[in-house]
Design an enzyme around this catalytic site. Structure first.
Site, short mmCIF file in Angstrom:
data_model
loop_
_atom_site.label_atom_id
_atom_site.label_comp_id
_atom_site.label_asym_id
_atom_site.label_seq_id
_atom_site.Cartn_x
_atom_site.Cartn_y
_atom_site.Cartn_z
N VAL A 210 1.95 9.35 -9.83
CA VAL A 210 3.13 8.51 -10.08
C VAL A 210 4.26 9.01 -9.19
O VAL A 210 4.68 10.16 -9.33
CB VAL A 210 3.58 8.58 -11.56
CG1 VAL A 210 4.73 7.59 -11.80
CG2 VAL A 210 2.44 8.32 -12.52
N HIS A 211 4.72 8.14 -8.26
CA HIS A 211 5.81 8.61 -7.41
C HIS A 211 6.74 7.50 -6.92
O HIS A 211 7.81 7.77 -6.41
CB HIS A 211 5.25 9.35 -6.19
CG HIS A 211 4.82 8.43 -5.08
ND1 HIS A 211 3.62 7.77 -5.10
CD2 HIS A 211 5.43 8.04 -3.93
CE1 HIS A 211 3.51 7.02 -4.02
NE2 HIS A 211 4.60 7.16 -3.29
N ARG A 212 6.35 6.22 -7.04
CA ARG A 212 7.16 5.14 -6.50
C ARG A 212 8.54 5.09 -7.15
O ARG A 212 8.66 5.24 -8.37
CB ARG A 212 6.46 3.80 -6.71
CG ARG A 212 5.23 3.60 -5.86
CD ARG A 212 5.59 3.15 -4.47
NE ARG A 212 4.39 2.95 -3.66
CZ ARG A 212 4.39 2.62 -2.39
NH1 ARG A 212 5.54 2.43 -1.77
NH2 ARG A 212 3.28 2.47 -1.72
N ARG A 246 9.63 14.73 -7.30
CA ARG A 246 10.66 13.81 -7.77
C ARG A 246 10.36 13.30 -9.18
O ARG A 246 11.26 13.18 -10.02
CB ARG A 246 10.79 12.62 -6.80
CG ARG A 246 11.92 11.65 -7.20
CD ARG A 246 12.08 10.55 -6.17
NE ARG A 246 10.92 9.69 -6.10
CZ ARG A 246 10.72 8.78 -5.16
NH1 ARG A 246 11.60 8.65 -4.19
NH2 ARG A 246 9.66 8.02 -5.17
N ASP A 285 0.36 4.56 -8.59
CA ASP A 285 1.27 3.56 -8.01
C ASP A 285 1.35 3.73 -6.49
O ASP A 285 2.19 3.15 -5.83
CB ASP A 285 2.66 3.63 -8.64
CG ASP A 285 3.35 4.97 -8.48
OD1 ASP A 285 2.80 5.86 -7.80
OD2 ASP A 285 4.44 5.15 -9.05
#
Length: 367
Positions: A210-212, A246, A285
């Site tokens: 998950v990073h978007r 992030r 994602d």
């Protein structure tokens, strides 16, 4: 001919390897007509796990310039990159600038070059999610419309450009990430011990990423995705989550935790290949991870409402679920293999086909 390659984020370190290796083979065979490469790292990703480890394990030469831009808002980051890349281009005076993918580094490199009237080549051109709320979509569109050479991974990408009036300088070359998987899988199987280290058996777990920004920067979406991952794990399918810095920072600021999900530090490219290849399911994602799931024929659940990699959905290997926890759980538990169709991402020779176009430009420069 002198080329400046501009990278800055984890996926770009992988994509560039195929092009650089093709150029290196050409230079070894034609020392009298060498293509000179100058590698610029903007510093968009700067943690060792997100940057340095890729240069080390993939055998990339150290960057000739490391601009150290770091993180920040999109405007700040892109502006700083343009300013610092321009300084490099003024000093190096290249014949061509190559940018990769859809990050802020991509757009900044393209804009800095075109303002100096230096030709731009875009590797992974023509992709469209048709969601302009995604910063990556804006980066893709703007970069394509200022590029002189557009290297497309799929026929769909070529058609997207045609609909926008771009037909000159367009090449269908295949996907450089497919090249990379074919090139590095044997090395990953030889060197990676990630399964043993984590005590995982093949096809007994799901791997998630998950990073978007659309997910990490929206507290409600991130909370819902975490709930969905927990639901999958609670239903009996262990979930392994290498967590982007992030995403970790956002989760900590919101007081979010993941019960029953195995959270890891970011893993190297070779470790990630082994985790993906041996997973029962991939939840992500990431555009690149969607494709790698397809390459390995592992069912994929994508945490978005649209994807630029439409072929993965059309062949049944990928399902789009957004951030709804119930949809995530249901899709994960019901996931089945898709169709055994031909690979729409080329023949594993994208780097060589890009080199052919560069050689043509090289001849024109010499003449």
């Amino acid at each position: 001919m002198k080329i400046v390659d501009i990278v800055g984020a984890r996926p770009q370190f992988i994509k560039i390897t195929t092009v650089l290796r093709a150029i290196q083979r050409y230079n070894q065979a034609h020392p009298e007509n060498r293509i000179q490469e100058v590698l610029v790292h903007t510093g968009q990703h700067y943690d060792y796990e997100m940057s340095g480890v890729f240069f080390d394990e993939l055998g990339l030469k150290p960057p000739d310039y490391h601009l150290g831009v770091g993180s920040g808002t999109h405007g700040y980051q892109t502006g700083e990159m343009i300013k610092r890349v321009e300084e490099v281009l003024l000093a190096e005076k290249p014949d061509l600038v190559i940018v990769y993918g859809d990050t802020n580094s991509t757009l900044a490199g393209a804009l800095a070059a075109v303002k100096l009237h230096i030709p731009v080549a875009h590797v992974e051109a023509g992709l469209r999610s048709f969601n302009k709320r995604m910063p990556e979509e804006i980066n893709r569109i703007l970069t394509d419309h200022v590029s002189d050479l557009l290297f497309c991974p799929t026929p769909t990408a070529v058609e997207n450009l045609r609909r926008e009036g771009i037909t000159k300088g367009v090449y269908l070359v295949g996907d450089v990430m497919y090249d990379a998987v074919l090139q590095y899988l044997a090395l990953a199987e030889q060197k990676s011990r990630i399964l043993e280290r984590l005590g995982l058996r093949p096809e007994s777990y799901a791997v998630a990423t998950v990073h978007r920004a659309e997910n990490t920067d929206n507290p409600n979406r991130l909370r819902a995705i975490f709930d969905g991952l927990e639901a999958v794990a609670q239903a009996g399918l262990p979930v392994v989550l290498p967590l982007h810095p992030r995403t970790r920072k956002q989760a900590e600021s919101l007081g979010l935790s993941l019960k029953g999900v195995r959270v890891l530090e970011p893993v190297s490219y070779l470790d990630m290949l082994l985790l993906e290849k041996n997973a029962r399911l991939i939840i992500t994602d990431s555009g690149g991870v969607q494709k790698e799931a397809f390459f390995f024929r592992v069912p994929c659940v994508t945490l978005r409402e649209e994807t630029e990699w439409v072929e993965t959905v059309e062949t049944g290997w990928n399902v789009l679920v957004g951030c709804d926890p119930k949809r995530i759980r249901s899709a994960a538990l019901l996931a089945q293999p898709g169709a055994e169709s031909a690979c729409p991402y080329g023949d594993g020779r994208a780097g060589e086909k890009i080199l052919e176009a560069l050689k043509e430009l090289h001849r024109e420069v010499r003449e």
